[in-house]
Scaffold this active site. Structure first.
Site, PDB file in Angstrom:
ATOM      1  CE  LYS A   1      48.989  -7.909  -8.220  1.00  0.00           C
ATOM      2  NZ  LYS A   1      49.603  -8.617  -9.336  1.00  0.00           N
TER       3      LYS A   1
ATOM      4  CD  GLN B   1      47.650  -5.164 -12.153  1.00  0.00           C
ATOM      5  OE1 GLN B   1      48.420  -4.229 -12.368  1.00  0.00           O
ATOM      6  NE2 GLN B   1      48.074  -6.390 -11.950  1.00  0.00           N
TER       7      GLN B   1
HETATM    8  N1  PMP Z   1      43.522  -9.060  -9.114  1.00  0.00           N
HETATM    9  C1  PMP Z   1      44.284  -8.525 -10.083  1.00  0.00           C
HETATM   10  C2  PMP Z   1      43.649  -7.547 -11.043  1.00  0.00           C
HETATM   11  C3  PMP Z   1      45.624  -8.868 -10.173  1.00  0.00           C
HETATM   12  O1  PMP Z   1      46.370  -8.341 -11.136  1.00  0.00           O
HETATM   13  C4  PMP Z   1      46.166  -9.777  -9.231  1.00  0.00           C
HETATM   14  C5  PMP Z   1      47.629 -10.187  -9.287  1.00  0.00           C
HETATM   15  N2  PMP Z   1      48.117 -10.483 -10.540  1.00  0.00           N
HETATM   16  C6  PMP Z   1      45.330 -10.291  -8.239  1.00  0.00           C
HETATM   17  C7  PMP Z   1      44.017  -9.903  -8.206  1.00  0.00           C
HETATM   18  C8  PMP Z   1      45.834 -11.244  -7.200  1.00  0.00           C
HETATM   19  O2  PMP Z   1      46.764 -10.620  -6.368  1.00  0.00           O
HETATM   20  P1  PMP Z   1      47.569 -11.475  -5.292  1.00  0.00           P
HETATM   21  O3  PMP Z   1      48.215 -12.596  -6.064  1.00  0.00           O
HETATM   22  O4  PMP Z   1      48.557 -10.525  -4.739  1.00  0.00           O
HETATM   23  O5  PMP Z   1      46.586 -11.984  -4.302  1.00  0.00           O
END
Ligand code: PMP
Length: 405
Positions: free
Chosen positions: A225, A202
């Site tokens: 993200k 994030q």
């Molecule tokens: N950690 C946090 C703080 C997140 O916000 C997210 C995605 N919402 C993730 C991990 C996981 O990311 P990803 O789905 O891209 O592996």
């Protein structure tokens, strides 16, 4: 900062919504939209110079191998890592955390050991540790979240001891939007010789991180993200940590010598990247980094901070709207509830108005239990958002209230 010029680089905003209204995208904490340069990098790869990497002596393979190496180098500079050897491409944050859990921590975790996470973690930084603890008879210890949304650092200080084998925390909660005091937590853990993993999913979309000065042992992020494609991300690990780990996966691309009796493996980072890489993803991630670096860091931060304060002021003026957590150390991300209306009804109503926000538990159910709510609405901002988007959200929320209440 010319936001309309920045926004014009994102072709999706030229599309009308199904209802014909302007598209207001406020779910950037889930995933951000893609600028044309990212789309172009992927399209060029598939339409003009498609090949594998690291294996062919012919020209597209050499070009793409050089480009993938260049992206690794860009990530190294972006994070201020000590070397490209510390940058391993993954499919994203979840993948990276699982790899550290299986290959770094599992071999050194025994019954009675502790792993510390926080109550605010995304499930991606919770379940891998929880399952490892269940397997090994170890204990998951949890830093409580205070009413303000800040982690209880005094709890942490009193729970760091010889039994703790890892501290795994996010740089910023994906629900509260509160940035954790990583410098202080990492120093506390390192004083006791405890390695620290940082979930930066994030953070890197709006804040830079310097891994050398932060001195974390692992740091993970997902490209999607931060304006890049889905299915690609990075596991940063200090070289001595990555060296200690067995290859994440076994297969092609990571070996020196293979016989039927055994295999010897390459040095970092190739050792941890078996199989054909997500080449288009990596190239797209490189273009996304270029996009981020093309923006003035200070201006971006000021713009996002202005948007967040403006949104907090407007939202707080709505009767019955409650914001989760405090306003200090705030990322451009606000979670809230509206008395008497379920978050899913709100987000469905807002969608009719052309506004995308997230509703639900945000993959952080224990945090929802902590605040005794089943779900919330989350509005999260990126550099292409402006005050008009917040005004649209505000008006639509008032309309939602008059429809439902
Ligand atoms: N950690 C946090 C703080 C997140 O916000 C997210 C995605 N919402 C993730 C991990 C996981 O990311 P990803 O789905 O891209 O592996």
């Amino acid at each position: 900062m010319d936001i309309s010029q920045i926004k014009s680089q994102f072709p999706i905003f030229r599309q009308p919504t199904p209802k014909g209204n302007d598209f207001v995208y406020l779910d950037n904490a889930a995933t951000s939209q893609k600028p044309q340069c990212v789309i172009d990098a992927i399209t060029r790869y598939y339409s003009e110079e498609y090949s594998t990497v690291g294996r062919g002596a012919y020209w597209p393979a050499s070009i793409n191998t050089a480009r993938v190496n260049e992206v690794r180098s860009k990530v190294k500079t972006f994070l201020n890592a000590a070397s490209e050897r510390e940058i391993v491409f993954t499919s994203g944050t979840t993948d990276g955390i699982n790899k550290v859990a299986r290959n770094f921590l599992a071999p050194r975790l025994t019954a009675g050991d502790h792993i510390i996470i926080s109550e605010a973690e995304h499930h991606a930084n919770l379940i891998p540790w929880q399952q490892l603890c269940l397997e090994k008879g170890a204990e998951l210890k949890v830093i409580p979240v205070l009413e303000s949304g800040v982690l209880d650092e005094s709890w942490l200080a009193s729970h760091l001891n010889d039994k703790v084998k890892l501290l795994a925390v996010s740089a910023c909660s994906n629900v509260l939007g509160i940035k954790n005091d990583l410098n202080s937590m990492i120093s506390l853990a390192h004083e006791k010789g405890i390695p620290v993993l940082v979930d930066a999913a994030q953070t890197l979309c709006h804040d830079r991180v310097d891994v050398m000065s932060l001195n974390c042992d692992f740091l993970l992020f997902s490209a999607h993200k931060m304006f890049g494609p889905t299915g690609v991300g990075v596991l940063y690990g200090k070289a001595q940590c990555l060296e200690q780990m067995k290859p994440f996966n076994y297969g092609g691309g990571i070996v020196k010598e293979v016989t039927m009796q055994g295999s010897s493996f390459q040095d970092l980072p190739a050792k941890h990247e078996a199989g054909t890489a997500n080449i288009s993803g990596i190239l797209g991630m490189g273009a996304a980094l270029d996009f981020i670096l093309s923006l003035d860091e200070k201006e971006t931060a000021a713009h996002l901070s202005d948007l967040t304060s403006y949104a907090l002021d407007r939202l707080e003026s709505i009767e019955g709207l409650k914001i989760m957590g405090g306003k200090d150390h705030k990322a451009p991300l606000i979670s809230f509830t509206l008395d008497g209306i379920h978050p899913h009804d709100i987000s469905t109503f807002l969608s009719e108005e052309g506004i995308c926000v997230r509703a639900g538990h945000h993959c952080a159910q224990p945090l929802m239990h902590r605040f005794q709510i089943p779900a919330s609405i989350r509005a999260s901002f990126a550099v292409y958002n402006d005050r008009k988007d917040i005004d649209r959200l505000y008006e639509a929320l008032l309309k939602t209230q008059s429809f439902f209440l």
